[in-house]
Design an enzyme around this catalytic site. Structure first.
Site, mmCIF file in Angstrom:
data_model
loop_
_atom_site.group_PDB
_atom_site.id
_atom_site.type_symbol
_atom_site.label_atom_id
_atom_site.label_comp_id
_atom_site.label_asym_id
_atom_site.label_seq_id
_atom_site.Cartn_x
_atom_site.Cartn_y
_atom_site.Cartn_z
ATOM 1 N N LYS A 27 0.829 -1.219 0.000
ATOM 2 C CA LYS A 27 0.000 0.000 0.000
ATOM 3 C C LYS A 27 0.855 1.257 0.000
ATOM 4 O O LYS A 27 0.649 2.164 -0.800
ATOM 5 C CB LYS A 27 -0.901 0.064 1.258
ATOM 6 C CG LYS A 27 -1.935 -1.004 1.359
ATOM 7 C CD LYS A 27 -2.848 -0.743 2.547
ATOM 8 C CE LYS A 27 -2.183 -0.841 3.908
ATOM 9 N NZ LYS A 27 -1.773 -2.177 4.290
ATOM 10 N N ARG B 292 -10.213 1.392 8.752
ATOM 11 C CA ARG B 292 -9.849 0.009 9.073
ATOM 12 C C ARG B 292 -10.973 -0.755 9.748
ATOM 13 O O ARG B 292 -10.811 -1.931 10.037
ATOM 14 C CB ARG B 292 -8.644 0.010 10.010
ATOM 15 C CG ARG B 292 -7.373 -0.390 9.267
ATOM 16 C CD ARG B 292 -6.220 -0.044 10.131
ATOM 17 N NE ARG B 292 -5.097 -0.901 9.989
ATOM 18 C CZ ARG B 292 -3.927 -0.477 9.529
ATOM 19 N NH1 ARG B 292 -3.785 0.734 9.055
ATOM 20 N NH2 ARG B 292 -2.907 -1.274 9.532
ATOM 21 N N ARG C 293 10.775 -7.152 5.972
ATOM 22 C CA ARG C 293 10.738 -5.700 5.748
ATOM 23 C C ARG C 293 11.697 -4.973 6.703
ATOM 24 O O ARG C 293 11.774 -5.303 7.878
ATOM 25 C CB ARG C 293 9.295 -5.250 6.009
ATOM 26 C CG ARG C 293 8.967 -3.857 5.666
ATOM 27 C CD ARG C 293 7.520 -3.715 5.332
ATOM 28 N NE ARG C 293 6.619 -3.895 6.466
ATOM 29 C CZ ARG C 293 5.292 -3.758 6.361
ATOM 30 N NH1 ARG C 293 4.736 -3.454 5.210
ATOM 31 N NH2 ARG C 293 4.539 -3.925 7.418
ATOM 32 N N ARG D 92 10.327 -2.628 11.720
ATOM 33 C CA ARG D 92 9.258 -1.939 12.440
ATOM 34 C C ARG D 92 8.946 -2.707 13.714
ATOM 35 O O ARG D 92 9.033 -3.937 13.738
ATOM 36 C CB ARG D 92 7.998 -1.924 11.566
ATOM 37 C CG ARG D 92 7.888 -0.737 10.665
ATOM 38 C CD ARG D 92 6.756 -0.882 9.696
ATOM 39 N NE ARG D 92 5.455 -1.178 10.278
ATOM 40 C CZ ARG D 92 4.286 -1.031 9.642
ATOM 41 N NH1 ARG D 92 4.270 -0.579 8.399
ATOM 42 N NH2 ARG D 92 3.152 -1.330 10.216
ATOM 43 N N ARG E 31 -2.414 -8.353 13.953
ATOM 44 C CA ARG E 31 -2.777 -7.429 12.864
ATOM 45 C C ARG E 31 -3.567 -8.147 11.775
ATOM 46 O O ARG E 31 -4.523 -7.600 11.228
ATOM 47 C CB ARG E 31 -1.502 -6.802 12.271
ATOM 48 C CG ARG E 31 -0.830 -5.830 13.243
ATOM 49 C CD ARG E 31 0.643 -5.660 12.944
ATOM 50 N NE ARG E 31 0.895 -4.936 11.719
ATOM 51 C CZ ARG E 31 2.021 -5.044 11.015
ATOM 52 N NH1 ARG E 31 2.998 -5.850 11.420
ATOM 53 N NH2 ARG E 31 2.190 -4.340 9.929
HETATM 54 P P1 AMP Z 1 0.198 0.563 9.168
HETATM 55 O O1 AMP Z 1 1.470 1.265 8.922
HETATM 56 O O2 AMP Z 1 -0.925 1.031 8.295
HETATM 57 O O3 AMP Z 1 0.352 -0.946 9.136
HETATM 58 O O4 AMP Z 1 -0.254 0.937 10.659
HETATM 59 C C1 AMP Z 1 0.571 0.611 11.762
HETATM 60 C C2 AMP Z 1 -0.255 0.576 13.037
HETATM 61 O O5 AMP Z 1 -0.823 1.869 13.300
HETATM 62 C C3 AMP Z 1 -1.458 -0.375 13.020
HETATM 63 O O6 AMP Z 1 -1.122 -1.724 13.277
HETATM 64 C C4 AMP Z 1 -2.301 0.233 14.131
HETATM 65 O O7 AMP Z 1 -1.776 -0.046 15.404
HETATM 66 C C5 AMP Z 1 -2.116 1.738 13.876
HETATM 67 N N1 AMP Z 1 -3.102 2.222 12.892
HETATM 68 C C6 AMP Z 1 -2.845 2.694 11.647
HETATM 69 N N2 AMP Z 1 -3.979 3.037 11.028
HETATM 70 C C7 AMP Z 1 -4.987 2.776 11.915
HETATM 71 C C8 AMP Z 1 -6.408 2.894 11.861
HETATM 72 N N3 AMP Z 1 -7.032 3.372 10.776
HETATM 73 N N4 AMP Z 1 -7.113 2.516 12.950
HETATM 74 C C9 AMP Z 1 -6.514 2.060 14.058
HETATM 75 N N5 AMP Z 1 -5.182 1.896 14.159
HETATM 76 C C10 AMP Z 1 -4.429 2.262 13.105
#
Ligand code: AMP
Length: 218
Positions: free
Chosen positions: A14, A89, A123, A156, A167
């Site tokens: 993404k 989400r 990653r 990360r 996740r």
């Molecule tokens: P990502 O980089 O999109 O995988 O997001 C990393 C982490 O940020 C996720 O695993 C959540 O803990 C938090 N996060 C990101 N976007 C959201 C969202 N829309 N709702 C809730 N938590 C989020």
């Protein structure tokens, strides 16, 4: 003005695809995960609130996420549009978003579960400049070192098997069903994310009738 949402399971690319589109079309790339990680890295109050939640792979509370997204979009620095990555989400976030903003379409990157763990656990990112690496597809020339700035490569905090399992469960239970909600109202383009970065980008552009990228990525 173009307004897109990009969705897809962890590791589906993404962020990579959103950045390519955003750079080329002058869109603001709004990644909620990146916003949170910036706050964690810079030890802000928001960062302190979300650090443990993110590291464990849980979703951040909806009210907090909505206020972060609202504040970011209220900046109105997106004259040519935006691409939202990692949001919405769950059903509540989708409701909030669709009530407040009209979007042109949803990019849905599809990757089978077997491929997710392989990609996510490989990653890495540069601790200095933030450039993304992958020990399978994009290895640094010198182990653990950024090719561009020489910074140390790190994983990360949530790219480990335990947090990834949490996740993935949240994705399948809460995020994936949103595609049906979007399909009722919006144009959804589902794209095979097992293809190369350039092929996925080309497919996205074709589905949204955008001109091809002039300098394709590997
Ligand atoms: P990502 O980089 O999109 O995988 O997001 C990393 C982490 O940020 C996720 O695993 C959540 O803990 C938090 N996060 C990101 N976007 C959201 C969202 N829309 N709702 C809730 N938590 C989020």
């Amino acid at each position: 003005m173009r307004k897109y949402v990009i969705m897809g399971i962890q590791g589906s690319g993404k962020g990579t695809q959103a950045k390519l589109l955003a750079d080329d079309l002058n869109l603001e790339h709004i990644s909620v995960g990146d916003l949170f990680r910036w706050n964690v890295q810079h030890r802000t109050k928001l960062g302190a609130q979300v650090k443990r939640i993110i590291a464990a792979g849980h979703l951040v509370d909806d009210d907090l996420v909505e206020s972060v997204v609202r504040r970011r979009l209220d900046d109105h620095d997106w004259n040519f549009g935006f691409i939202v990555d990692g949001f919405p989400r769950n059903a509540r976030q989708a409701e909030f978003f669709l009530e407040s903003y009209d979007i042109d379409g949803v990019i849905d990157l599809h990757l089978p579960d077997e491929e997710v763990a392989r990609r996510v656990l490989a990653r890495r990112l540069c601790s200095q400049c933030g450039l993304d690496y992958n020990l399978i597809a994009h290895r640094p020339a010198v182990a653990d070192t950024c090719d561009v700035c020489g910074g140390r490569l790190i994983a990360r905090a949530d790219d480990n098997p335990e947090a990834l399992a949490v996740r993935l469960q949240a994705y399948h239970e809460q995020t994936r069903p949103l595609i049906e909600i979007f399909q009722r109202k919006e144009f959804v383009a589902t794209i095979d994310a097992t293809l190369s970065v350039a092929e996925v980008q080309a497919a996205v552009r074709q589905r949204f009738a955008l001109p091809p990228l002039s300098a394709p990525q590997a």
